[in-house]
Design an enzyme around this catalytic site. Structure first.
Site, PDB file in Angstrom:
ATOM      1  N   HIS A   1      -0.605  -5.039   6.444  1.00 41.02           N
ATOM      2  CA  HIS A   1       0.065  -3.942   6.162  1.00 41.02           C
ATOM      3  C   HIS A   1      -0.239  -2.947   7.571  1.00 41.02           C
ATOM      4  O   HIS A   1       0.624  -2.459   8.271  1.00 41.02           O
ATOM      5  CB  HIS A   1      -0.530  -3.039   5.139  1.00 41.02           C
ATOM      6  CG  HIS A   1      -0.553  -3.640   3.721  1.00 41.02           C
ATOM      7  ND1 HIS A   1       0.728  -3.975   3.207  1.00 41.02           N
ATOM      8  CD2 HIS A   1      -1.580  -4.225   2.826  1.00 41.02           C
ATOM      9  CE1 HIS A   1       0.449  -4.708   1.933  1.00 41.02           C
ATOM     10  NE2 HIS A   1      -0.901  -4.934   1.994  1.00 41.02           N
TER      11      HIS A   1
HETATM   12  O1  RIB Z   1      -1.716  -0.550   0.506  1.00 39.82           O
HETATM   13  C1  RIB Z   1      -1.974  -0.962   1.522  1.00 39.82           C
HETATM   14  C2  RIB Z   1      -2.783   0.106   2.346  1.00 39.82           C
HETATM   15  O2  RIB Z   1      -3.929   0.486   1.484  1.00 39.82           O
HETATM   16  C3  RIB Z   1      -3.606  -0.365   3.863  1.00 39.82           C
HETATM   17  O3  RIB Z   1      -3.678   0.869   4.512  1.00 39.82           O
HETATM   18  C4  RIB Z   1      -4.867  -0.870   3.276  1.00 39.82           C
HETATM   19  O4  RIB Z   1      -5.781  -0.835   4.284  1.00 39.82           O
HETATM   20  C5  RIB Z   1      -5.267  -0.074   2.158  1.00 39.82           C
HETATM   21  O5  RIB Z   1      -5.574   1.359   2.790  1.00 39.82           O
END
Ligand code: RIB
Ligand code: CA
Length: 339
Positions: free
Chosen positions: A251
């Protein structure tokens, strides 16, 4: 080659994060392809003390001389939300980790953000955890958004959540803060789940990173890459236990690449809001993708003006180029000859 940025100035970045394995990779990508000025931490994947330690460890493992500032431990209104089911209670479950050889800097992250952005126009804030630090800074210093090049954030989605059926973790952790950031007077680039799930962590990527750590299974030449491979290994084990497969979203690096390599993305400006009240949908980001919404800065019939804000929604990216940039960054930063 796609991703070649040799002939342009590196964007100046501050990364606001809650490490978390994908935050750690985002820090390294930011250091490789941007001018990483500072790191601020916010309670999220794990409590503030843990994510701050993990950000410091990331800098230590990859030899990064970047200041780290601890920020807000709790959201503006919501109860603290963590993700031990994915990241472990420490936020960095999986690898064995070295003793920390450094401390966070003073002042508090919010004061740092205000001072640093006022001192230097045209910075990018890369927000990859709950929006609490950035929203608090904007509330205390309303001149900040106008001094920024923009905010690129990982969070939300246009198509369902991961922490709930409707809400993505970062947005749900502090929806009031995200609403402040979305409504701020600066360019907002959004890397939601519909984008970030295109860039995946799988066993092949873990193998490629292990090869960066110890080429051909030989001597360990990149301890940081080894830790990232072990973090990803744990991540895939948790996903398999929870969802029955071994593919996860990479992500947070997407929000960095949306600034360092925007040519790899398709971005569309769309009215975007975040639900603050719904019992089933609190923290849900609503992206108005109806075709009647016109392009450009003027004449966009924003739905429910005041609740929806103009946001550059990252729709797709060149996954092959992005994945290569991530592996190259881990290799380039982690095996610097002068370390
Ligand atoms: O949903 C994904 C996010 O949530 C990313 O930033 C991961 O590190 C968690 O913080
Ligand atoms: Ca994160």
């Amino acid at each position: 080659m796609a991703g070649d940025t040799a002939d342009r100035p590196k964007p100046r970045l501050i990364v606001d994060c809650d490490p978390g394995q994908d935050d750690a990779v985002a820090i390294v990508v930011a250091a490789a392809y941007g001018e990483l000025l500072g790191i601020t931490t916010v309670g999220g994947n794990a409590p503030l003390a843990d994510v701050t330690r993990n950000a410091l460890l990331t800098c230590q493992l990859f030899g990064l001389d970047v200041p780290v500032y601890a920020g807000e431990a709790t959201p503006l209104k919501a109860e603290p939300l963590h993700a031990p089911e994915i990241h472990g209670t420490s936020g960095f479950a999986g690898p064995s980790l070295p003793e920390l050889d450094r401390e966070p800097e003073h002042p508090h992250a919010v004061e740092y953000l205000i001072e640093r952005v006022r001192a230097d126009e045209g910075l990018w804030l890369v927000q990859i955890g709950p929006a609490t630090n950035v929203a608090t800074a904007f509330a205390k210093a309303p001149d900040l958004p106008g001094r920024l090049a923009g905010v690129s954030f990982m969070g939300g989605s246009a198509s369902g959540g991961n922490r709930t059926a409707a809400a993505e973790f970062n947005a749900l952790a502090d929806p009031e803060a995200l609403d402040v950031v979305l409504g701020s007077d600066t360019e907002i680039r959004m890397c939601g789940l519909d984008l970030t799930m295109q860039l995946t962590v799988d066993d092949q990527l873990v193998s490629d990173i292990r090869d960066v750590a110890a080429p051909d299974g030989g001597a360990l030449g990149n301890p940081g890459a080894k830790v990232i491979a072990d973090l990803f290994g744990h991540y895939l084990e948790r996903i398999e236990a929870l969802a029955g497969h071994r593919v996860g979203g990479l992500h947070d690096p997407c929000a960095v690449l949306a600034v360092t390599h925007p040519e790899l993305f398709e971005m569309v400006k769309r009215p975007t809001g975040v639900e603050l009240r719904g019992s089933l949908t609190r923290g849900m980001t609503v992206v108005d993708r109806r075709s009647r919404v016109s392009e450009g800065d003027t004449g966009i019939p924003w739905t429910d003006a005041g609740q929806f804000h103009p946001v550059w929604h990252c729709v797709s990216l060149d996954v092959v180029a992005a994945r290569s940039l991530v592996v190259d960054a881990l290799n380039q930063v982690g095996t610097k000859s002068d370390r």
